[in-house]
Design an enzyme around this catalytic site. Structure first.
Site, PDB file in Angstrom:
ATOM      1  N   CYS A  85       0.834  -1.200   0.000  1.00  0.00           N
ATOM      2  CA  CYS A  85       0.000   0.000   0.000  1.00  0.00           C
ATOM      3  C   CYS A  85       0.874   1.258   0.000  1.00  0.00           C
ATOM      4  CB  CYS A  85      -0.990  -0.034   1.162  1.00  0.00           C
ATOM      5  SG  CYS A  85      -2.370   1.123   0.954  1.00  0.00           S
ATOM      6  N   HIS A 202      -3.475  -5.499   1.023  1.00  0.00           N
ATOM      7  CA  HIS A 202      -2.815  -5.713   2.312  1.00  0.00           C
ATOM      8  C   HIS A 202      -2.766  -7.191   2.699  1.00  0.00           C
ATOM      9  CE1 HIS A 202      -2.478  -1.558   3.994  1.00  0.00           C
ATOM     10  NE2 HIS A 202      -3.444  -1.303   3.122  1.00  0.00           N
ATOM     11  N   GLU A 204      -1.056  -8.554   5.048  1.00  0.00           N
ATOM     12  CA  GLU A 204      -0.991  -8.687   6.507  1.00  0.00           C
ATOM     13  C   GLU A 204      -2.382  -8.664   7.133  1.00  0.00           C
ATOM     14  OE1 GLU A 204      -1.195  -4.241   6.035  1.00  0.00           O
ATOM     15  OE2 GLU A 204      -0.407  -5.955   4.888  1.00  0.00           O
TER      16      GLU A 204
END
Length: 225
Positions: A85, A202, A204
């Protein structure tokens, strides 16, 4: 093995990345950008957020932090580097990867789950998937539209440096499935080496089973390959 998660002023996904990597058994520590990379770094994450409030352009100021010289040197030595990002914006602005991420076609911040098609399965970041596999990863950005000159994009495609594309449930990169208007639906690309990658979604946030899908685990595993 220690992965450095670089924190800039305005980073807000550094702890998310640290927790996700810990869940996978990957040792990681958050490093303040002014302190530089440790000598024993084995991987680098440029996390999401809004470094320096996205002034000038998203990622432009963080890209000029002295630590990014160290990150480029580490990447040249084969250390895996992943930009997510805002980290993808920093990666492009610093020359780790080509092109730029700019304002979404909608001119709005967008936060949603999207489908990605794996374009290559022979990289550290995609070895856990099959080529053409569709994975679900969330996005959260206002400047995620990938732009690059058409002729250079064609060259990147010929070089196999497109890592992920936005797609529908059938794996087709339709305009409706492209959340930000990225050219050719590009969601993630590789640098000069397969060990360097940036992507808007993302991973994560798609790693911990108690908060949703876990399709992002394979991407983060690239930091230990």
């Amino acid at each position: 093995m220690t992965v450095s998660i670089v924190r800039f002023g305005g980073s807000n996904c550094d702890r998310d990345a640290e927790r996700a990597l810990a869940h996978l058994g990957i040792d990681a520590e958050i490093v303040w950008h002014e302190d530089g990379l440790p000598a024993d770094v084995t991987g680098v994450v440029l996390p999401g957020g809004f470094s320096y409030g996205d002034y000038l352009r998203a990622g432009a100021m963080a890209a000029r932090s002295p630590i990014m010289t160290e990150v480029r040197e580490a990447a040249a030595d084969g250390v895996p580097v992943l930009g997510v990002c805002n980290g993808a914006q920093v990666g492009c602005e610093s020359g780790l990867t080509e092109g730029a991420f700019t304002t979404n076609e909608s001119a709005r911040f967008q936060c949603e789950h999207v489908s990605l098609r794996v374009e290559r399965a022979d990289t550290p970041w995609t070895a856990a998937y099959e080529e053409g596999e569709i994975i679900e990863i969330p996005i959260a950005h206002g400047e995620g539209r990938y732009e690059i000159a058409d002729d250079r994009l064609a060259e990147l495609e010929d070089e196999g440096r497109i890592l992920f594309r936005y797609c529908d449930e059938n794996g087709d990169p339709t305009p409706e499935a492209n959340p930000n208007g990225s050219k050719h639906a590009v969601a993630g690309i590789l640098g000069d080496r397969d060990s360097v990658a940036v992507l808007m979604p993302h991973p994560e946030r798609a790693t911990l089973p108690d908060v949703g899908p876990t399709d992002g685990q394979g991407i983060l595993r690239g930091l230990e390959r």
